[in-house]
Design an enzyme around this catalytic site. Structure first.
Site, PDB file in Angstrom:
ATOM      1  N   GLU A 203       7.339  38.215 -21.181  1.00  0.00           N
ATOM      2  CA  GLU A 203       7.909  38.290 -22.513  1.00  0.00           C
ATOM      3  C   GLU A 203       7.285  39.406 -23.330  1.00  0.00           C
ATOM      4  O   GLU A 203       6.105  39.719 -23.187  1.00  0.00           O
ATOM      5  CB  GLU A 203       7.678  36.963 -23.246  1.00  0.00           C
ATOM      6  CG  GLU A 203       8.570  35.880 -22.677  1.00  0.00           C
ATOM      7  CD  GLU A 203       8.367  34.545 -23.358  1.00  0.00           C
ATOM      8  OE1 GLU A 203       9.253  33.696 -23.209  1.00  0.00           O
ATOM      9  OE2 GLU A 203       7.347  34.359 -24.022  1.00  0.00           O
TER      10      GLU A 203
ATOM     11  N   CYS B 231      -2.011  34.656 -16.380  1.00  0.00           N
ATOM     12  CA  CYS B 231      -3.364  35.196 -16.585  1.00  0.00           C
ATOM     13  C   CYS B 231      -4.301  34.447 -15.662  1.00  0.00           C
ATOM     14  O   CYS B 231      -4.151  33.239 -15.473  1.00  0.00           O
ATOM     15  CB  CYS B 231      -3.798  34.998 -18.043  1.00  0.00           C
ATOM     16  SG  CYS B 231      -5.401  35.751 -18.433  1.00  0.00           S
TER      17      CYS B 231
ATOM     18  N   CYS C   1       4.476  43.396 -29.237  1.00  0.00           N
ATOM     19  CA  CYS C   1       3.407  42.729 -28.494  1.00  0.00           C
ATOM     20  C   CYS C   1       3.797  42.770 -27.016  1.00  0.00           C
ATOM     21  O   CYS C   1       4.812  42.212 -26.611  1.00  0.00           O
ATOM     22  CB  CYS C   1       3.291  41.297 -29.011  1.00  0.00           C
ATOM     23  SG  CYS C   1       2.012  40.358 -28.194  1.00  0.00           S
TER      24      CYS C   1
ATOM     25  N   CYS D 210      -8.525  30.262 -20.836  1.00  0.00           N
ATOM     26  CA  CYS D 210      -9.016  29.911 -22.164  1.00  0.00           C
ATOM     27  C   CYS D 210      -8.303  28.627 -22.573  1.00  0.00           C
ATOM     28  O   CYS D 210      -7.086  28.516 -22.421  1.00  0.00           O
ATOM     29  CB  CYS D 210      -8.748  31.050 -23.138  1.00  0.00           C
ATOM     30  SG  CYS D 210      -9.471  32.600 -22.563  1.00  0.00           S
TER      31      CYS D 210
ATOM     32  N   CYS E  69       1.241  33.876 -30.642  1.00  0.00           N
ATOM     33  CA  CYS E  69       0.171  34.109 -29.676  1.00  0.00           C
ATOM     34  C   CYS E  69      -0.069  32.891 -28.808  1.00  0.00           C
ATOM     35  O   CYS E  69      -0.163  31.782 -29.312  1.00  0.00           O
ATOM     36  CB  CYS E  69      -1.155  34.337 -30.389  1.00  0.00           C
ATOM     37  SG  CYS E  69      -1.181  35.779 -31.387  1.00  0.00           S
TER      38      CYS E  69
ATOM     39  N   CYS F  18      -5.130  28.510 -24.816  1.00  0.00           N
ATOM     40  CA  CYS F  18      -4.057  29.482 -24.557  1.00  0.00           C
ATOM     41  C   CYS F  18      -3.091  28.956 -23.503  1.00  0.00           C
ATOM     42  O   CYS F  18      -3.511  28.594 -22.394  1.00  0.00           O
ATOM     43  CB  CYS F  18      -4.666  30.798 -24.082  1.00  0.00           C
ATOM     44  SG  CYS F  18      -3.418  32.019 -23.631  1.00  0.00           S
TER      45      CYS F  18
HETATM   46  N1  SAH Z   1      -5.897  38.309 -22.767  1.00  0.00           N
HETATM   47  C1  SAH Z   1      -6.105  39.036 -23.954  1.00  0.00           C
HETATM   48  C2  SAH Z   1      -4.849  39.389 -24.695  1.00  0.00           C
HETATM   49  C3  SAH Z   1      -3.759  38.345 -24.817  1.00  0.00           C
HETATM   50  S1  SAH Z   1      -3.996  36.966 -25.883  1.00  0.00           S
HETATM   51  C4  SAH Z   1      -7.067  38.310 -24.861  1.00  0.00           C
HETATM   52  O1  SAH Z   1      -7.377  37.163 -24.579  1.00  0.00           O
HETATM   53  O2  SAH Z   1      -7.531  38.903 -25.821  1.00  0.00           O
HETATM   54  C5  SAH Z   1      -3.778  37.581 -27.547  1.00  0.00           C
HETATM   55  C6  SAH Z   1      -4.570  36.751 -28.584  1.00  0.00           C
HETATM   56  O3  SAH Z   1      -3.972  35.456 -28.825  1.00  0.00           O
HETATM   57  C7  SAH Z   1      -5.999  36.472 -28.145  1.00  0.00           C
HETATM   58  O4  SAH Z   1      -6.893  36.645 -29.207  1.00  0.00           O
HETATM   59  C8  SAH Z   1      -5.898  35.021 -27.750  1.00  0.00           C
HETATM   60  O5  SAH Z   1      -7.166  34.430 -27.737  1.00  0.00           O
HETATM   61  C9  SAH Z   1      -4.981  34.481 -28.803  1.00  0.00           C
HETATM   62  N2  SAH Z   1      -4.406  33.166 -28.489  1.00  0.00           N
HETATM   63  C10 SAH Z   1      -4.149  32.640 -27.277  1.00  0.00           C
HETATM   64  N3  SAH Z   1      -3.610  31.406 -27.402  1.00  0.00           N
HETATM   65  C11 SAH Z   1      -3.509  31.155 -28.724  1.00  0.00           C
HETATM   66  C12 SAH Z   1      -3.013  30.059 -29.478  1.00  0.00           C
HETATM   67  N4  SAH Z   1      -2.481  29.001 -28.888  1.00  0.00           N
HETATM   68  N5  SAH Z   1      -3.056  30.150 -30.826  1.00  0.00           N
HETATM   69  C13 SAH Z   1      -3.550  31.251 -31.426  1.00  0.00           C
HETATM   70  N6  SAH Z   1      -4.028  32.313 -30.761  1.00  0.00           N
HETATM   71  C14 SAH Z   1      -4.015  32.271 -29.423  1.00  0.00           C
HETATM   72 FE1  SF4 Z   2      -5.739  34.996 -20.617  1.00  0.00          FE
HETATM   73 FE2  SF4 Z   2      -4.895  33.609 -22.698  1.00  0.00          FE
HETATM   74 FE3  SF4 Z   2      -7.499  33.851 -22.265  1.00  0.00          FE
HETATM   75 FE4  SF4 Z   2      -6.093  35.982 -23.110  1.00  0.00          FE
HETATM   76  S1  SF4 Z   2      -6.460  34.097 -24.257  1.00  0.00           S
HETATM   77  S2  SF4 Z   2      -7.622  35.930 -21.446  1.00  0.00           S
HETATM   78  S3  SF4 Z   2      -4.130  35.606 -22.049  1.00  0.00           S
HETATM   79  S4  SF4 Z   2      -6.024  32.805 -20.913  1.00  0.00           S
END
Ligand code: SAH
Ligand code: SF4
Length: 389
Positions: A109, A129, A122, A133, A358, A136
């Site tokens: 996406e 991934c 974006c 995290c 995000c 996420c």
């Molecule tokens: N993998 C990279 C880039 C993609 S995530 C990274 O982790 O930085 C883009 C941003 O969205 C990151 O700061 C991530 O931590 C945040 N993010 C992921 N899941 C989220 C959620 N459910 N609510 C708010 N931010 C989130």
């Molecule tokens: Fe991967 Fe989501 Fe962690 Fe970014 S925030 S490194 S996309 S698992």
């Protein structure tokens, strides 16, 4: 774990069903080599670059600065491919989300967030991934592969198609900025991301300057300096916790590259100054990382780093183990950080009605069954085991 490529090795088919090669995503040098390989002059690559990346043309017949026999020769050997748009969703606030299908059936996406006289795209760097995290949704997806440079550039080109911005106006473009904040960890797919961003930054083509590109990383320490040296784009770091104890749990990459190493890599990021700061992303999780003490510890941790702090209200997804902090907690946290002299805008959630926020990309809008929750827990356990090995 290899820092440059932790996803499974995957090579896209080099040609379409008719044996024609896609020209999108090739560097200038590679494009020149292609021209020579079919008996054309090297300078044809420059002409093609203009049509591909300035005019957005996908049809050789339109490329009228090339003589007809040249166009025919190109059309026999090559295509200018776009991914298939599977969904084109528009939010009430103008945010758009495109679900794109790649030639192997995998989907990613991209999200476009319009503002008054500019707009940010974006962009995703991987399908899924490898990291997990805890907050996420992308981390719960089993399938992971790197996108190649063509697939990354194509997200930008497709957005320009959809926004009708070929050639792009010099001012007031709706696609003026790029954030590598979609699915995936861009520094685990560095080579493809770098190649794609060099194409996007090229002044004779898509021409989006490095000042308007931000790459977000979860903290792949060994790749950060190289990213700064070679691409010199703005860096965003997903911090989200101020102690190793908590960060180890919510961001497993911290077990490999703990806060001390991460902050050291931030301090050394090339080209930092007060005018050019690192953005630290901090997702606000209720009762987990959102106390005034956390805010004060954050200020202390960032000492000596030119920094901006982006507070992100947690975007909840079905089955998520956390909740969004209260508006009050976010405000108190933000005030402490502001009073310490750091800009700390709270990110306004955009496109929530189309799940474009995000960490929600490709997430299901339904409630999960117990079996689905168990399946997600399994994926996380498997990936964590891989990370630990
Ligand atoms: N993998 C990279 C880039 C993609 S995530 C990274 O982790 O930085 C883009 C941003 O969205 C990151 O700061 C991530 O931590 C945040 N993010 C992921 N899941 C989220 C959620 N459910 N609510 C708010 N931010 C989130
Ligand atoms: Fe991967 Fe989501 Fe962690 Fe970014 S925030 S490194 S996309 S698992």
């Amino acid at each position: 774990m290899s820092a440059s490529n932790h996803a499974s090795a995957f090579v896209l088919p080099a040609t379409d069903a008719d044996g024609r090669k896609n020209l999108v995503g090739l560097s200038r040098e590679e494009l020149e080599a292609e021209m020579l390989s079919i008996g054309l002059e090297k300078f044809r690559a420059r002409q093609l670059w203009h049509w591909l990346y300035h005019r957005g043309s996908t049809d050789f017949a339109e490329m009228t600065t090339l003589a007809k026999p040249v166009r025919e020769k190109l059309a026999d050997a090559y295509i200018v491919a776009r991914p298939t748009v599977v969904k084109d969703l528009k939010s009430a606030d103008g945010t758009r989300k495109w679900l794109l299908r790649m030639p192997d059936g995998q989907e990613v996406e991209s999200v476009h967030i319009p503002e008054e006289d500019r707009g940010t795209l974006c962009v995703s760097s991987q399908v899924g991934c490898t990291l997990t995290c805890r907050f996420c949704h992308t981390g719960t997806q089993r399938l992971v592969r790197n996108l190649d440079s063509a697939e990354i550039v194509a997200q930008v080109m497709l957005a320009r198609d959809m926004l009708g911005e070929w050639p792009a106006p010099p001012d007031g473009r709706m696609l003026s900025n790029i954030v590598m904040m979609g699915m995936g960890e861009p520094l685990f797919n560095y080579d493809n991301v770098a190649k794609a961003l060099k194409i996007v930054m090229d002044g004779d083509g898509i021409s989006i300057s490095k000042r308007r590109i931000t790459l977000s990383t979860s903290g792949v320490v060994p790749m950060m300096e190289r990213c700064g040296q070679e691409l010199n784009v703005n860096l965003a770091v997903s911090l989200h916790a101020v102690t190793d104890e908590l960060r180890d749990i919510i961001m497993p990459i911290n077990r490999k590259y703990p806060l001390r190493e991460l902050m050291e890599a931030c301090r050394n990021y090339p080209g930092l100054s007060n005018a050019r700061r690192i953005t630290f992303e901090y997702v606000m999780l209720k009762g987990i990382n959102d106390t005034p003490a956390d805010a004060r510890a954050l200020v202390k941790l960032l000492e000596g780093v030119p920094a901006k702090i982006n507070l992100i209200p947690f975007n909840e997804w079905p089955g998520a183990p956390y909740e969004r902090s209260t508006a009050k907690a976010i405000q108190v946290f933000g005030d402490i950080v502001n009073n310490a002299g750091y800009a700390s805008p709270v990110r306004t959630p955009r496109g929530e009605d189309i799940m474009a926020a995000c960490g929600q990309l490709k997430s299901a809008s339904l409630r999960l069954t117990a079996a689905e929750r168990a399946a997600i827990a399994n994926v996380i356990a498997e990936k964590d085991a891989a990370l630990a090995s």
